[in-house]
Each structure stands twice: as structure tokens, then as C-alpha cells.
Design a protein around this motif. Structure first.
Motif, mmCIF file in Angstrom:
data_model
loop_
_atom_site.group_PDB
_atom_site.id
_atom_site.type_symbol
_atom_site.label_atom_id
_atom_site.label_comp_id
_atom_site.label_asym_id
_atom_site.label_seq_id
_atom_site.Cartn_x
_atom_site.Cartn_y
_atom_site.Cartn_z
ATOM 1 N N GLU A 1 29.124 85.475 5.489
ATOM 2 C CA GLU A 1 28.672 84.090 5.563
ATOM 3 C C GLU A 1 27.387 83.919 4.756
ATOM 4 O O GLU A 1 26.490 84.771 4.797
ATOM 5 C CB GLU A 1 28.416 83.710 7.023
ATOM 6 C CG GLU A 1 27.976 82.283 7.246
ATOM 7 C CD GLU A 1 29.049 81.276 6.840
ATOM 8 O OE1 GLU A 1 28.683 80.238 6.281
ATOM 9 O OE2 GLU A 1 30.239 81.553 7.088
ATOM 10 N N ASN A 2 27.289 82.827 3.995
ATOM 11 C CA ASN A 2 26.097 82.638 3.161
ATOM 12 C C ASN A 2 25.438 81.273 3.346
ATOM 13 O O ASN A 2 24.623 80.852 2.522
ATOM 14 C CB ASN A 2 26.441 82.850 1.684
ATOM 15 C CG ASN A 2 27.459 81.836 1.159
ATOM 16 O OD1 ASN A 2 27.821 80.880 1.849
ATOM 17 N ND2 ASN A 2 27.928 82.048 -0.058
ATOM 18 N N PHE A 3 25.778 80.573 4.447
ATOM 19 C CA PHE A 3 25.149 79.279 4.728
ATOM 20 C C PHE A 3 24.847 79.177 6.210
ATOM 21 O O PHE A 3 25.661 79.551 7.059
ATOM 22 C CB PHE A 3 26.062 78.117 4.313
ATOM 23 C CG PHE A 3 25.484 76.760 4.627
ATOM 24 C CD1 PHE A 3 24.642 76.130 3.733
ATOM 25 C CD2 PHE A 3 25.763 76.130 5.838
ATOM 26 C CE1 PHE A 3 24.091 74.884 4.028
ATOM 27 C CE2 PHE A 3 25.224 74.884 6.145
ATOM 28 C CZ PHE A 3 24.375 74.267 5.235
ATOM 29 N N ALA A 4 23.665 78.665 6.527
ATOM 30 C CA ALA A 4 23.291 78.418 7.919
ATOM 31 C C ALA A 4 22.420 77.178 7.976
ATOM 32 O O ALA A 4 21.684 76.871 7.025
ATOM 33 C CB ALA A 4 22.547 79.615 8.514
ATOM 34 N N ALA A 5 22.497 76.452 9.077
ATOM 35 C CA ALA A 5 21.723 75.222 9.220
ATOM 36 C C ALA A 5 21.212 75.101 10.646
ATOM 37 O O ALA A 5 21.847 75.570 11.592
ATOM 38 C CB ALA A 5 22.583 74.004 8.868
ATOM 39 N N VAL A 6 20.065 74.473 10.783
ATOM 40 C CA VAL A 6 19.517 74.190 12.113
ATOM 41 C C VAL A 6 19.028 72.741 12.117
ATOM 42 O O VAL A 6 18.310 72.304 11.215
ATOM 43 C CB VAL A 6 18.375 75.169 12.475
ATOM 44 C CG1 VAL A 6 17.283 75.186 11.414
ATOM 45 C CG2 VAL A 6 17.786 74.833 13.836
ATOM 46 N N ARG A 7 19.476 71.995 13.116
ATOM 47 C CA ARG A 7 19.103 70.587 13.218
ATOM 48 C C ARG A 7 17.665 70.454 13.702
ATOM 49 O O ARG A 7 17.232 71.152 14.608
ATOM 50 C CB ARG A 7 20.037 69.862 14.177
ATOM 51 C CG ARG A 7 21.489 69.800 13.692
ATOM 52 C CD ARG A 7 22.350 69.040 14.677
ATOM 53 N NE ARG A 7 23.745 69.006 14.240
ATOM 54 C CZ ARG A 7 24.707 68.385 14.908
ATOM 55 N NH1 ARG A 7 24.420 67.740 16.034
ATOM 56 N NH2 ARG A 7 25.947 68.394 14.440
ATOM 57 N N CYS A 8 16.964 69.514 13.087
ATOM 58 C CA CYS A 8 15.560 69.300 13.440
ATOM 59 C C CYS A 8 15.203 67.851 13.142
ATOM 60 O O CYS A 8 15.563 67.324 12.077
ATOM 61 C CB CYS A 8 14.673 70.251 12.627
ATOM 62 S SG CYS A 8 12.938 70.254 13.105
ATOM 63 N N ARG A 9 14.549 67.199 14.072
ATOM 64 C CA ARG A 9 14.175 65.798 13.889
ATOM 65 C C ARG A 9 12.903 65.702 13.058
ATOM 66 O O ARG A 9 11.798 65.615 13.573
ATOM 67 C CB ARG A 9 13.975 65.133 15.246
ATOM 68 C CG ARG A 9 15.254 64.994 16.059
ATOM 69 C CD ARG A 9 14.978 64.278 17.363
ATOM 70 N NE ARG A 9 16.184 64.116 18.160
ATOM 71 C CZ ARG A 9 16.214 63.551 19.367
ATOM 72 N NH1 ARG A 9 15.086 63.088 19.905
ATOM 73 N NH2 ARG A 9 17.357 63.432 20.030
ATOM 74 N N LEU B 1 21.888 80.520 1.703
ATOM 75 C CA LEU B 1 21.124 79.292 1.891
ATOM 76 C C LEU B 1 20.954 78.978 3.367
ATOM 77 O O LEU B 1 21.925 78.932 4.122
ATOM 78 C CB LEU B 1 21.818 78.111 1.211
ATOM 79 C CG LEU B 1 21.154 76.741 1.409
ATOM 80 C CD1 LEU B 1 19.778 76.702 0.749
ATOM 81 C CD2 LEU B 1 22.033 75.620 0.885
ATOM 82 N N SER B 2 19.703 78.753 3.765
ATOM 83 C CA SER B 2 19.384 78.264 5.110
ATOM 84 C C SER B 2 18.672 76.929 4.963
ATOM 85 O O SER B 2 17.776 76.782 4.119
ATOM 86 C CB SER B 2 18.487 79.269 5.840
ATOM 87 O OG SER B 2 18.044 78.747 7.079
#
Length: 408
Positions: A213-221, A387-388
Motif C-alpha cells: 500500500e502506498n497511500f494513507a489519509a487521516v481526516r482533520c478539521r 503518500l500520506s
């Protein structure tokens, strides 16, 4: 490698000491992430017959500076004191590892402080983005977490188990660097005491393969998007490590660097931008980071990818190489101005198994490196970007789709 090294500074009124053990966060057991940093904090909370309050009073009564931290690879106890007080404080530093107290109430107090620190850090989008990138590069392996650990794991660490681990510290190979003008009798005392330790050398934990896996995301306001492109590269001992450092300096050090000039000055895409190369004994990560407005995030990602492709497909110019070399020479000069800096450098080099003159050897190699060599190194080492991203949900979805298209 000797166990005690001296950086002799005859006129110095200050003594600096660095005691290093290969006991960093990479040896945190599964389910106990943060154990080594917790242990490091507890070591400054008493030893031998001194409880936490007495220990603090003893150190502060001499006006000394004492700290203990666990990084990725090493646990380091650092002391800075008046040369005249070293006869008391230096043996105290060794007592911390030979006779740690690790009282239950102090373990619980240090754990609470670390969990509060984690809570504050989790309010920082850059921290959240970086932690996701760690997982992309190292998954749940030895380098897959911040040394401070996680709240869930810290809650599981029992004071009893920490006490057991603390009793093993003097059974590991240690390095003590002294910088200043310590009495010869004190230096001999340190040699005799450390020589009496078991000095067991253990192989470090094996890294697991890089995840697919080469993509990760974290939600943030937030009103911005943070992006980090990371590469899992090589250990510090690798001959290509110097080439990688030149590329990192070219890309992300100072306002004249490539990423700053293109993405901030020319395109106006980034609030903050840079590139870092984090030194490790195995598989050092190289990280490019930026923050930008939500509406310009797709454009910023496209430009980021453009710089990655350019680095691999085109050699940098002779002028760009000369600028990077000049910056490295400046960094080397600035990093050894003080006694503490020189002690830190020598301790790091010897702990990684590098020669004392490693920096000088690298400086001598710099004039013989060509742009073509750098391009070939980029092709070898920077083939798999990860990519993060951290930001609002809608922006993350668009960036994920854009990334998948670009990587396909």
C-alpha cells in the motif's frame, strides 16, 4: 570501539557526557510501543538510595543539565555540568543504569505525562500525517511508531515489567563519550565501571518488508492540507548515503532549495515545505512535506509528483550540485561549534559503527560526485513513493483518486 571516548578540551570549564545504549524504540515489544521512552523518563526519577525528589535536588543543586531520551535506535543519557562537579555527577549518571529505582508511583506519573504529550501531538496535522507515513513505510515493524508510543500501548505497560527491563541496562554494550577536561582518575573510574558490565551485544530486530500500500489519509478539521511523500531508503553505512544526503539538501534545505523555489516562490502552492533524511541504522526514511490551501491541494500534489519525476529523469545542474555541496559544508561547520554538539556527533558516529573521521571523509568525497551519479542514486533509491495526507474528508477523496491515477 572503546567503551569510553574522550574529546579533550583542556581549557573547558564544562564537562559534557553522552552515555549511549542500543536500546531505542525499535526494541519496543509488540503491544508495548513507547516502552523504551517510558523507561528513559523513569531513569531520571531516582537511582540507588535516592528517590525521585532527592535525585532531582542533587542534580539541580549543582546547576547541571541531565536528560534521558529513547530515539529510534538508541537510548541516550546526556549530562552537562561544571567540570568541578563531575566527580559527583558522572558516577551518578552510571548509577542510573546500574541501580535504577523505577518506583511504581514514578512509572505511573511518567506514563501519564507521556500520554498527555501524545494527546497534544495528536492535535498537530503534521504529526498525524507523519504517523500515517510511518505505517506506509514500516507497517508494524521496529520503526513503525513514534518513540513516545501510543496511549493504548502505554496503558498496558505494567510497572513490574518496566522494573525488570531496567535491571538489564547494565548488561548491554554501552558507549560513554566525555567532552571537556575530566580528571584522569574520574575517566579511569568510568572505564573500570563500564568494563565491569556484561556488555552483551544483541542483533537488532529484523525489519519487515515494505508494505504494498502506498497511500494513507487521516481526516482533520483544518483549513489546509498536509502532504508527505516518503521513501524507504538505505542505512547510514551504505556508500550511497552521502548521495542521498546531497539530494535531500538540494531538494529541501533553505530558501534556495529546489522545492521551496519551485512550489512556494514560483507557483505559490505551499505555506511550508521541505525535505528530511532521517538517519537510521537500517532503512532510513526520506520525507518531502508541504502544507497548502484546500483548493490548491490537487495542483500541489501534481507539482510534487513532477519534482519526483524530474529528479529521477534528469540530472541536476552543476550549479545546483555546487549549491548543495556548499550547504553541506556549512552544516558540518555549524554542527560542531559547541562542546555538546561535538559530543553528540562523536557519540552518534561511534554508536552507528562509523569512524571518528566519517564527516571529514564525506567532505573529501564531495568534489568528486557528479550530477549523473546523483541521478542514478535517485533512480535506485527513490523508485517507490508513498503518500500520506491530512485534511478535510472531501479533499482527501480527491487526492486519493488523483494519486491512484498517477501511480497507475
Amino acid at each position: 570501539m572503546k567503551q569510553v571516548e574522550l574529546l579533550h578540551q583542556p581549557e573547558s570549564p564544562i564537562l559534557v557526557a553522552r552515555l549511549v545504549l542500543a536500546f531505542g524504540s525499535r526494541v519496543d515489544p509488540p503491544g508495548q510501543r513507547g516502552r523504551q521512552q517510558l523507561l528513559a523518563g523513569v531513569l531520571t526519577r531516582g537511582c540507588g538510595e535516592l528517590n525521585a525528589e532527592d535525585f532531582a535536588n542533587e542534580v539541580e543543586s549543582y546547576g547541571a543539565n541531565l536528560r534521558c531520551d529513547a530515539g529510534d535506535d538508541f537510548l541516550v543519557v546526556a549530562l552537562k555540568c561544571n567540570n568541578d562537579d563531575a566527580n559527583f555527577l558522572l558516577p551518578l549518571l552510571l548509577n542510573m543504569l546500574e541501580m535504577p529505582s523505577c518506583e511504581r508511583d514514578q512509572v505511573n506519573l511518567e506514563r501519564d505525562l507521556n500520554m498527555q504529550t501524545i494527546q497534544r501531538m495528536r492535535e498537530d496535522p503534521f504529526y498525524l500525517c507523519h504517523e500515517k507515513l510511518r505505517q506506509l513505510l514500516f507497517s508494524d515493524g521496529p520503526y513503525g511508531h513514534d518513540p513516545i508510543g501510543t496511549r493504548n500501548d502505554l496503558e498496558k505497560i505494567e510497572p513490574k515489567s518496566l522494573i525488570q527491563i531496567s535491571k538489564q541496562l547494565a548488561a548491554h554494550s554501552a558507549l560513554l563519550v566525555l567532552a571537556g577536561n575530566p580528571p584522569s582518575s574520574l575517566q579511569e573510574q568510568c572505564v573500570n565501571r563500564i568494563s565491569g558490565w556484561t556488555n552483551k551485544i544483541e542483533a537488532g530486530p529484523l525489519l519487515i518488508p515494505e508494505p504494498l500500500e502506498n497511500f494513507a489519509a487521516v481526516r482533520c478539521r483544518t483549513e489546509q492540507v498536509v502532504m508527505m511523500i516518503g521513501f524507504r531508503t538505505i542505512e547510514i553505512h551504505n556508500p550511497d548515503a552521502l548521495l542521498l544526503r546531497i539530494l535531500q539538501v538540494h531538494l529541501g534545505v533553505g530558501m534556495s532549495c529546489r522545492l521551496f523555489q519551485v512550489m512556494r516562490e514560483e507557483l505559490g502552492l505551499a505555506y511550508d515545505i521541505g525535505a528530511e533524511l532521517i538517519t537510521r541504522s537500517s532503512d532510513s526514511p526520506m520525507i518531502w512535506h508541504l502544507s497548502c490551501g484546500i483548493d490548491r491541494a490537487p495542483e500541489a500534489l501534481n507539482a510534487f509528483l513532477g519534482e519526483w519525476r524530474r529528479l529521477i529523469e534528469q540530472p541536476i545542474s552543476a550549479a545546483e550540485l555546487n549549491l548543495a555541496v556548499a550547504k553541506i559544508k556549512g552544516q558540518e561547520a555549524l554542527s560542531c561549534e559547541t562542546l555538546s554538539q561535538r559530543a553528540d556527533r562523536l557519540a552518534a558516529l561511534l554508536s552507528y559503527g562509523l569512524p571518528k573521521n566519517h564527516s571529514e571523509l564525506c567532505l573529501k568525497k564531495l568534489p568528486h560526485i557528479s550530477p549523473a551519479e546523483l541521478q542514478q542514486a535517485a533512480k535506485r533509491l527513490l523508485q517507490k513513493p508513498n503518500l500520506s495526507v491530512c485534511g478535510p474528508a472531501a479533499a482527501l477523496n480527491d487526492l486519493k483518486h488523483q494519486w491512484q491515477v498517477a501511480m497507475s
